[in-house]
Design an enzyme around this catalytic site. Sequence first.
Site, PDB file in Angstrom:
ATOM      1  N   GLY C   7       0.847  -1.198   0.000  1.00 59.55           N
ATOM      2  CA  GLY C   7       0.000   0.000   0.000  1.00 59.55           C
ATOM      3  C   GLY C   7       0.871   1.232   0.000  1.00 59.55           C
ATOM      4  O   GLY C   7       1.488   1.577   0.999  1.00 59.55           O
ATOM      5  N   LEU C   8       0.954   1.903  -1.167  1.00 61.01           N
ATOM      6  CA  LEU C   8       1.832   3.062  -1.305  1.00 61.01           C
ATOM      7  C   LEU C   8       1.025   4.327  -1.564  1.00 61.01           C
ATOM      8  O   LEU C   8       1.433   5.210  -2.312  1.00 61.01           O
ATOM      9  CB  LEU C   8       2.851   2.813  -2.425  1.00 61.01           C
ATOM     10  CG  LEU C   8       3.711   1.552  -2.230  1.00 61.01           C
ATOM     11  CD1 LEU C   8       4.560   1.295  -3.468  1.00 61.01           C
ATOM     12  CD2 LEU C   8       4.598   1.683  -0.999  1.00 61.01           C
ATOM     13  N   GLY C   9      -0.162   4.401  -0.934  1.00 67.71           N
ATOM     14  CA  GLY C   9      -0.972   5.619  -1.036  1.00 67.71           C
ATOM     15  C   GLY C   9      -0.338   6.743  -0.241  1.00 67.71           C
ATOM     16  O   GLY C   9       0.851   6.719   0.066  1.00 67.71           O
ATOM     17  N   ARG C  10      -1.158   7.715   0.110  1.00 67.97           N
ATOM     18  CA  ARG C  10      -0.625   8.890   0.799  1.00 67.97           C
ATOM     19  C   ARG C  10       0.103   8.504   2.088  1.00 67.97           C
ATOM     20  O   ARG C  10       1.213   8.957   2.347  1.00 67.97           O
ATOM     21  CB  ARG C  10      -1.768   9.858   1.115  1.00 67.97           C
ATOM     22  CG  ARG C  10      -1.290  11.247   1.470  1.00 67.97           C
ATOM     23  CD  ARG C  10      -2.459  12.202   1.521  1.00 67.97           C
ATOM     24  NE  ARG C  10      -3.515  11.652   2.387  1.00 67.97           N
ATOM     25  CZ  ARG C  10      -4.693  12.191   2.548  1.00 67.97           C
ATOM     26  NH1 ARG C  10      -5.010  13.288   1.889  1.00 67.97           N
ATOM     27  NH2 ARG C  10      -5.591  11.652   3.349  1.00 67.97           N
ATOM     28  N   SER C 113      -1.416   7.948  14.092  1.00 63.84           N
ATOM     29  CA  SER C 113      -1.983   9.288  14.061  1.00 63.84           C
ATOM     30  C   SER C 113      -0.959  10.253  13.490  1.00 63.84           C
ATOM     31  O   SER C 113       0.236   9.982  13.513  1.00 63.84           O
ATOM     32  CB  SER C 113      -2.389   9.748  15.467  1.00 63.84           C
ATOM     33  OG  SER C 113      -2.915  11.071  15.436  1.00 63.84           O
ATOM     34  N   LYS C 165      -5.911   3.570  19.147  1.00 69.79           N
ATOM     35  CA  LYS C 165      -6.142   4.549  18.076  1.00 69.79           C
ATOM     36  C   LYS C 165      -7.627   4.924  18.000  1.00 69.79           C
ATOM     37  O   LYS C 165      -7.971   6.095  17.778  1.00 69.79           O
ATOM     38  CB  LYS C 165      -5.677   3.969  16.732  1.00 69.79           C
ATOM     39  CG  LYS C 165      -5.924   4.868  15.521  1.00 69.79           C
ATOM     40  CD  LYS C 165      -5.254   6.224  15.665  1.00 69.79           C
ATOM     41  CE  LYS C 165      -5.181   7.009  14.381  1.00 69.79           C
ATOM     42  NZ  LYS C 165      -6.292   6.927  13.471  1.00 69.79           N
TER      43      LYS C 165
END
Lengths: 297, 297, 297, 297
Positions: C7-10, C113, C165
């Site tokens: 997963g290389l999203g934001r 977070s 979280k």
Amino acid sequence: MQMGMIGLGRMGGNMVRRLKGDGHDVVGFDMNPDSGRDVDSLEALVAALDAPRVVWVMVPAGAPTDSTIARLGELLESGDIVVDGGNSKYTEDREHAAALAKHGIGFLDCGVSGGVWGAERGYALMIGGDDRDYETVLPIFESLKPEGEFGLVHAGPVGGGHFAKMVHNGIEYGMMQAFGEGFATMLRSEYVTNPAETMTSWRTGSVVASWLLDLLDNATRNDPELKDVPAVANESGEAKWMVEAALELGVPTPTTAAALWQRQASRGGADDILRVVTALRAQFGGHVTKVDEIATH
Amino acid sequence: MQMGMIGLGRMGGNMVRRLKGDGHDVVGFDMNPDSGRDVDSLEALVAALDAPRVVWVMVPAGAPTDSTIARLGELLESGDIVVDGGNSKYTEDREHAAALAKHGIGFLDCGVSGGVWGAERGYALMIGGDDRDYETVLPIFESLKPEGEFGLVHAGPVGGGHFAKMVHNGIEYGMMQAFGEGFATMLRSEYVTNPAETMTSWRTGSVVASWLLDLLDNATRNDPELKDVPAVANESGEAKWMVEAALELGVPTPTTAAALWQRQASRGGADDILRVVTALRAQFGGHVTKVDEIATH
Amino acid sequence: MQMGMIGLGRMGGNMVRRLKGDGHDVVGFDMNPDSGRDVDSLEALVAALDAPRVVWVMVPAGAPTDSTIARLGELLESGDIVVDGGNSKYTEDREHAAALAKHGIGFLDCGVSGGVWGAERGYALMIGGDDRDYETVLPIFESLKPEGEFGLVHAGPVGGGHFAKMVHNGIEYGMMQAFGEGFATMLRSEYVTNPAETMTSWRTGSVVASWLLDLLDNATRNDPELKDVPAVANESGEAKWMVEAALELGVPTPTTAAALWQRQASRGGADDILRVVTALRAQFGGHVTKVDEIATH
Amino acid sequence: MQMGMIGLGRMGGNMVRRLKGDGHDVVGFDMNPDSGRDVDSLEALVAALDAPRVVWVMVPAGAPTDSTIARLGELLESGDIVVDGGNSKYTEDREHAAALAKHGIGFLDCGVSGGVWGAERGYALMIGGDDRDYETVLPIFESLKPEGEFGLVHAGPVGGGHFAKMVHNGIEYGMMQAFGEGFATMLRSEYVTNPAETMTSWRTGSVVASWLLDLLDNATRNDPELKDVPAVANESGEAKWMVEAALELGVPTPTTAAALWQRQASRGGADDILRVVTALRAQFGGHVTKVDEIATH
């Protein structure tokens, strides 16, 4: 009509008396030999009924209901119907119905309101399940419900009866909380001499006239300030389930939740929150050494 | 008995009809010449009554009531009694009573519940003031109240009638909110087919049986999902006053307040709060350029 | 140390950059060929890592995470460790950990977070899982966390990271709501000329100084009354889960829930409640014919 | 610059030390001879200052502040300025300003945040009043405020300083409640081993990083579960005033109010509500004879 009743406690026992009084042939079973049971086992209950059978389960929700329904799945035959009149969660109904359906056995869930007064007044009944099963058991429902136009509804498919009862109880929580807030506000004020007398005067002609006000009249008759009643209340689960269901549905339920939370707080549920508040106040308010001071300054 | 009524609107007019029907001699005045008034001025009203007079003020709270009572202080005589049957705040009653007392004029505040149904059913009345004044006006109260044991209370000293009515309306807010939360939860769920039918089935035999449920039956008969009703509600002041009074008394009123706040939010009261929330989410959640995205991602 | 990132999203992409900048050997995979991925399949990712492997999953919670972890259970070997850094619910962690444990594969859940600011400031990390697995991945956590004493905690056993979280986000809801209530109150009053300037003055020296206030300064700099921000907010799930968890634990969470409910109401969640309130008011208040009047009188 | 300070308690005394350290010429007065006062009467204080004078009042709100400002109205001259740095309600400021204006005396209200830490860190100040008066006293404000860009705001006209402080404290209530709800939820769950360690890890890099979290770190260092802190909290008035102001403005403040109500409930404020709930449950649930049973079944 003929029916089996499993569970002859306060609710089940009263229901049997009401049904017999209305001419139904009810065979009762309870684990307790002193319950006035007609048969001494589930097997005997099933054997005593003519197929297609109707068996009403009136035992505590959770494990007792689960095991009773599981055993009935083994004992009953295709075409029989099980009615769960206890306080099961609506999600459990679907599981029970699916398990019984494998044997061709029908299932209705029935939410019951009315408390101990139901024996005399009749019980408000909310039913979930198929139309055909509902129609089969209808004579029983008609005998249990109060006289008149109201008090019985086929609320929806399986789970709908207990979902409706859950919502009913959530509303009940909110109404009692509303009455309590009004009572407490008047009791502390210098304007109203007798809050109980004032509230019970609303039993007729006011917008808030309700059966709960009628009950408040009973409750305050000998104790108008309710001094003998403990300032603590337990919760029975339904309001919690309703708040959870509404959270998932995206419906805010601040009133139902406030009523529930106040009961939880009365049993210490908010204590750790208060400790954080008071600890922080002591931190920024000064170096207080005695804990009593922390909470009061 | 003889009485003057000031204000012949929906409430005052209905009350006069009910009183006349019970044999009372009521002289009515209203600013509006088309109101069916008996006299055309306050002076004429006072002149038409035999001392000691009883004058019932049934005009909007605030300036209209203030100026009417001030003028009555000039026109009436020692021994006369003014009844404020409007929606004045309980704190105003003390001011009105004190001003009238300087002229020897008595004062009773009277909270009235029952809405448009009161004309037929009778009105639930809550009275504040002295015992002697209360006893004097009692025949009027007895004619306005519903038949039976309930519907009338001498709630306390001056201000007690409107304080009780304020609390009554706060409870009414909470009860309607509770019913609304239940209705909305069922409407969104897949378990209950017809929430209105389910709720109105509770009119008999259930713990939540109440006049409001009876009214809900009326309201949903032709519009079971209330699709024609706007999702917005106004507030009339009493619940706000009750929350404020309770805040001062140290009594939490989360249910009454939740009902009030929801109405305020339906009129945009929470909009700026939401803007802060969404603006902050956009700040830490990423550089969102389109405002629609800000609110949804 | 060596690690795989799925997963290389934001979020994932920023983390990889931060980790590589700190000297770690990160092999990245994403379904999207334009993501700058190092390998083009999960199989290739696993093959590119030396055992014992650490694979960080940073994909959307629910089905994407479920299927990724399921596939990793097939591809990885005993002694490898999977870290779920997404927003899974804490109850899902136990299922994931149990499924991986059958293959001898370790599991850590990691709540993150910091939002888009984390790339620069570092991410606050909350970890759930066994001590041994935690110690193994610690060098990665140390590189992702902010500089200094804080920003990383081994919160508890499996599920503890996401539970922490979830609670963190619930608190965040409550804090933003508190700031919003203050902002809105000042904006409507005549006493405070510039609520945004007033609130951002609290960034230093006040009890409410916080990062959210810092962000509010950014948000209001060019739009002090937030007029360009929509009065609607979405919810991401965590606050709802926290309220549900607290309900089960018997802990009242009125602040967290109020923040959540207001967002739900901004999307129409309270509309049916308001319809009931307004319909009932019309019933007892008079026969109103126009719906606009119903809501306003 | 020269200034008089009335009230040399913890807050006033610390402020004088901070001001003197910054080179100001402060003449202090306190009723208490052991306070380290420079003069022994208000008259002497006024005599010791050169016109136009600035006199800072730092005494308890209510009667002490009222009488001090009334006396200053007699003693001071046109052109002098009174600063009320106490916790007066914003509505009182207008009365004080109007009374002083009759003598040509200016008035500023100054909300002060920072608690005992302010002596070292500087105080966050919120000022209400005219621009000219604000500019005159600005050198004093500059010395009291923290270093840097923030910590001082001219919030609005007279009353704006205390209105802003009131809102500040309301937000503070909500934030502490939010932290408390999170702490309590983690403490009861089996997922988080050490809630205090988890929360203080958020001091850096998380969205909820704040001075209150820094203080929580202090508070929990030797008592991580806050077992030595009483589960009771008092309220200081400002949150109540904020909820009341917002009610009038039509702004819902459920979070601020929830925090306030929980403190009121911890001191018995909800007890009578609970008695009503429990009494009603006993009525419809059955004829329970022992009060302990009423509350638990």
